[in-house]
Every structure is written in C-alpha cells, then in structure tokens.
Design a protein around this motif. Structure first.
Motif, short mmCIF file in Angstrom:
data_model
loop_
_atom_site.label_atom_id
_atom_site.label_comp_id
_atom_site.label_asym_id
_atom_site.label_seq_id
_atom_site.Cartn_x
_atom_site.Cartn_y
_atom_site.Cartn_z
N UNK A 25 0.79 -1.22 0.00
CA UNK A 25 0.00 0.00 0.00
C UNK A 25 0.82 1.27 0.00
N UNK A 26 2.15 1.18 0.14
CA UNK A 26 3.00 2.37 0.17
C UNK A 26 3.11 2.95 -1.23
N UNK A 27 2.83 4.25 -1.37
CA UNK A 27 2.91 4.91 -2.67
C UNK A 27 4.15 5.78 -2.80
N UNK A 28 4.77 6.16 -1.69
CA UNK A 28 5.99 6.96 -1.71
C UNK A 28 6.90 6.49 -0.61
N UNK A 29 8.17 6.79 -0.76
CA UNK A 29 9.16 6.41 0.25
C UNK A 29 10.12 7.56 0.47
N UNK A 30 10.55 7.71 1.71
CA UNK A 30 11.53 8.72 2.08
C UNK A 30 12.86 8.02 2.31
N UNK A 31 13.88 8.50 1.64
CA UNK A 31 15.21 7.89 1.75
C UNK A 31 16.12 8.88 2.46
N UNK A 32 16.73 8.43 3.52
CA UNK A 32 17.61 9.29 4.30
C UNK A 32 19.08 8.99 4.00
N UNK A 33 19.90 9.99 4.24
CA UNK A 33 21.34 9.81 4.12
C UNK A 33 21.85 9.33 5.47
N UNK A 34 22.00 8.02 5.61
CA UNK A 34 22.46 7.45 6.87
C UNK A 34 23.96 7.61 7.02
N UNK A 35 24.41 7.39 8.23
CA UNK A 35 25.82 7.65 8.54
C UNK A 35 26.76 6.73 7.79
N UNK A 36 26.32 5.56 7.37
CA UNK A 36 27.20 4.64 6.67
C UNK A 36 26.92 4.61 5.16
N UNK A 57 19.03 14.80 2.65
CA UNK A 57 20.49 14.72 2.83
C UNK A 57 20.88 14.68 4.30
N UNK A 58 20.59 15.70 5.09
CA UNK A 58 21.03 15.63 6.47
C UNK A 58 20.18 14.67 7.24
#
Length: 534
Positions: A486-497, A519-520
C-alpha cells in the motif's frame, strides 16, 4: 708586461664563465616557459585585453590565467567533535584543497550520532539512543578513522571524482565490517566452547535422579482445556515481533560525513548548488532535466516529547498541491505559525507551553489529535488559506516509536493503547473528518503488514501512505527488504554509513515508487522547514 697579460687573461676567462652560466640559465628559463606555453598565453591575454580595455587590468589578467590553473585536489581532511542542534555529539569535517599552489579550507560538513541504528531512535528494551557513552564512542572512532585512514587515503584526489572517492570509502567500510564480523564470530566461538565445557562438567557430576512428575488431575486438564478454549475465542491476533535493527559499525559515520563533505566541496568549487552536483553524479546525461521536490514545511509537532498526552502526531506538515516557489511556501508557513500562536494564546484552556524546536516547528501539548488538526484548520480559515484544495496536510505518525511491546499495542495517547486493527479505524475516522490530510507517514511499524494493506484498501486514493522508517535502505552488507503493501511513496535518508553514490543508488532502485531524498540525517521528516532550512 707578462704579469699584466696573465691578469688580463684570468679576468677574461672569469667573465666568460659567468656569461656562459647566465646564458645557460636563460636557455633553461626560455625552455621552461616555452614548454608550458607561457609566451603564447601571455600574448593571447594581452591581445584580448587590448581590445576589451578593462578598467582593472590586473584583475582581468588574474581571471584570465585562473582558467588554466590545475584542478584543485584534496590536501588534507581534518575532523573535530562538535554538538548538533539537539546538543548531542557530532562530527565536523573540514576539507582542505590545494588551489593555485595554496592550501585553502573549502567546505565542511556535520553529521550527528548513530541513532539510525535503532528503530525510530528507541530500542525495544526501552533504552534511549541518546546514551552519551555510545555517542561519544561513535564520534571518537569516526575521528580516529578519518585521521589515520580516510584522510591519507583521499590525499591528492580531486573532489570532483565523487564516484571514485565513494568507492574507496565503501571498500574501507566493508573491510572494517569484515574485521568486526570476524571478531564477533571468534568471541561467539569462545563463548560456545566455554558453555560446552560447563555442560560437560555438569554431566560428569553425580546427582540424584530427578523426581517423577505426577500426572495432572482431571480437574486440571479440564481447566487447561477451558483456558485454551477461551484463548482460541479471543479476537486479538499476536503481535508480529520486531525485526532486529540493521547492524551499523561504531565509526561508520566517518564514511557518510566525508562523502557529504567532498560533495559539498566539489559543488562549491564548481559554483553549483549541491543538488545539481548530486544530480550530475547520479546521471551525467540529465543535466537539464532536474525536477525539484515540492517544498514541505513542518508547522506543528505533538509527538512523545510534547507536554500533552497526545503522542500520535509527531509532525503536521504543510504540503502545497500547486507549484509554488520555496520562498512563498516558507513565508506561508511562517504566517500560519504566527496565526496558530495567536489562536493558542486566546484559548480559554491552555494547551500547555508552546516551544520552538530546532527545526522551526511549533511543539504544543494536546490531549487528542482532533485538537491539533482543528487548530491548523482554524488558523488557515482565519488567513483565508485554501486548505483542502491548494494546500494539503501530511501527518508523520512515527508509529514505530509508540509501540508498547509489553502490551502489544500502540500508545497513541498517554494511558490510551490501541491495537493495530483499532489504529486502522482511528486513521479512517481522522481522514474522513479532515479530508485535507493527503498523506500518512509511518502509520504502523513495518512488521504490521496486514494493517498497512488494510488501511490502504480502506482509504483508497483519498490519502497516500508514505514509508519513512519503514523504507530505510539497508547497509551494503544487508539484503534489501520490500516496502509494506500500500506504500505509494518512500523517504530515503542519508544514513551515517551511506556515501552519496549509495544514496543516489537507493533512489534509482525506487523507480516504481516516487522517493523523496533527505540529505542531512536529523531523525525527522525534513524537506524545508518554517525557518528556511533545507
């Protein structure tokens, strides 16, 4: 006569030797300048300058010859411990480059602690991730890696070689991961050997035979059967266990912050905004096709850290549905926040202290989610903002932070627990009552697959489901997991690794789902805040 003649010859030979040395030196200088094209460059510069006749002659010459200087290269990378906006330890990286034979500090970047290794910033055991010793160790290890390994490894490389630099960083991190894995395996093997030795010693000791268990009575059996029948008739389903957190190395933040600092350095040297440089790293052929995301502003926060009982609304986000300039959206958000504060100050029953978070959002304590949404609706109506048509709302629920594992329910309000199925009904009621809600972010844990699917079928196309903590990409040594249904969008974070190339690769893998990029890493949904930060 003879003496004077010899003296004359001696003087003449000495002058001839000096002339010869000076003549050789002139030839070497001429060859040096000729081999580097200096006379031709000077001639071209003087010819062009004569026709243009600039007011600042030497400034014109400086700009002219700067075009032929060498590409800046990294001379050294330094790091130090700082504190982020929440007062927690963080790492700051300064990138120094050789520019026209001079070393200059070009750019810096800051990255916070490794709280991304725990789900939503809180472990299932209840231990908070803001443990000072853990953060201190992560920062210290990262600075040691940068000082002893990463800095010397990147020396002499151009900051524009982002792909090459990120490959070196990824290989370095993988080597550290394998070392850590081997160390853990050896420790586990030693523990298993010790356990086997203890069990062996126990079996060798002589002990009395254990007493025979008495058969249970009929009444006991009947009682167990009745209890079993009652349990079978219950309507609540067992809670799916939480997945273990993605393993992250202690000093892994060194990789993410160095990659980000190098990207910012290359963007500054090239005179480009950071997003354009990252776009060029991702796709060299799409320089003229850059689609900027819609500016979203967090205007209100009523999560677990707020003073009221309400925990569910971690963020209420203003989302323009029509294209508008970022400056206009930020100004609208500031105006809306001022109106909300005016409304709150005029309420008979105070909603609690009004705080301003480090990201510019208002933090207000409420008892129920309807109070927060009514406040936003009233403020928009007072300002005649078209809420529901040109302006919509997104709600970040951050439900993974609200799970009480001892009860198997979400603590949406202090003392009020709801099962995943009850939470579906609650979301349905809120969306029906407030049609301006366009999206729900993390309404459940990623393990509650059945409820994600059920909510998606209930709300249909009227509201979108966005995964944030449920969509975080795994490390390079972990397998990627599918998004909840059911997910239509996703948020991608800039993780520390994660390097910048890892980030762009994660976005490319989400082609079927439109992904927002952050980004942050701040632990919160953050595109553009009301204070104008990106």
């Amino acid at each position: 006569m003879t003496m004077s003649y010899k003296g004359f010859l001696s003087c003449h030979s000495r002058e001839s030797k000096e002339d010869k040395e000076f003549y050789d030196l002139k030839n070497k200088a001429a060859e040096y300048y000729r081999s580097n094209g200096v006379p031709q460059r000077i001639e071209d510069a003087l010819n062009e300058m004569f026709f243009q006749k600039p007011d600042d002659i030497y400034g014109y010459l400086a700009n002219y010859f700067s075009r032929f200087s060498y590409t800046p290269v990294i001379s050294r990378i330094t790091g130090k411990e700082v504190f982020d906006g929440r007062g927690l330890p963080a790492v700051q990286i300064d990138v120094h480059c050789i520019i026209r034979n001079e070393e200059k500090m070009v750019c810096s970047a800051v990255m916070g602690g490794p709280y991304d290794g725990l789900t939503g910033g809180v472990a299932e055991s209840g231990e908070t991730i803001s443990n000072s010793d853990q953060l201190k160790l992560c920062v210290t290890t990262a600075l040691k890696w940068i000082r002893e390994h990463i800095g010397p490894m990147l020396q002499g490389i151009s900051p524009k070689e982002q792909t090459n630099i990120d490959k070196l960083l990824s290989d370095f991190l993988m080597a550290r991961y394998l070392e850590d894995k081997d160390s853990r395996n050896s420790e586990e093997e030693e523990e298993e050997e010790e356990e086997e030795e203890k069990n062996k010693n126990k079996t060798e000791t002589v002990s009395d035979p254990p007493p025979q268990a008495t058969p249970p009575s009929a009444s006991t059996k009947d009682k167990k059967g009745s209890d079993k029948g009652k349990k079978g008739n219950g309507t609540e389903k067992p809670l799916p266990p939480a997945e273990p957190p993605v393993p992250r190395l202690t000093g892994a933040m060194a990789v993410g912050v160095v990659s980000l600092a190098v990207a910012k350095t290359a963007a500054r040297l090239g005179g480009l905004p950071l997003y354009k440089h990252i776009q060029s790293v991702r796709d060299q052929q799409a320089q003229n096709e850059i689609h900027l995301p819609v500016s979203m502003i967090t205007i209100l926060s009523c999560g677990k850290t707020s003073a009221g009982k309400l925990n569910l609304l971690e963020e209420v986000i203003l989302l323009p549905s029509s294209p508008q300039r970022a400056r206009q959206v930020i100004g609208m958000g500031l105006e809306l926040q001022c109106e909300m504060r005016r409304v709150l100050n005029g309420l008979a029953c105070k909603a609690g202290p009004i705080l301003i978070l480090e990201d510019g959002a208002l933090q207000v304590g409420f008892e129920r989610p309807e109070q927060a949404l009514d406040l936003v609706t009233e403020a928009c109506a007072n300002l005649e903002l078209p809420l529901g048509s040109e302006l919509r709302l997104a709600v970040n629920c951050a439900a993974h932070c609200l799970m009480d594992y001892s009860r198997g329910k979400y603590e949406v309000m202090s003392g009020c627990h709801k099962s995943p199925d009850e939470l579906v009904d609650m979301y349905e009621g809120l969306i029906n009552k407030y049609p301006a809600i366009l999206a729900l972010i993390d309404p459940f844990r990623k393990e509650d697959v059945e409820q994600w699917e059920k909510l998606a079928s209930v709300i249909g196309q009227s509201c979108r489901l966005i995964a944030d903590a449920s969509s975080n990409p795994c490390s390079c040594w972990s397998e990627a997991k599918p998004l909840p249904p059911g997910v239509t969008k996703a948020i991608i974070r800039h993780h520390s690794d994660m390097t910048i190339c890892d980030l762009t690769q994660s976005i490319a893998e989400q082609r079927g789902i439109r992904a927002g990029c952050i980004l942050p890493q701040t632990g919160r949904v953050e595109r553009r805040r009301a204070n104008g930060q990106i």
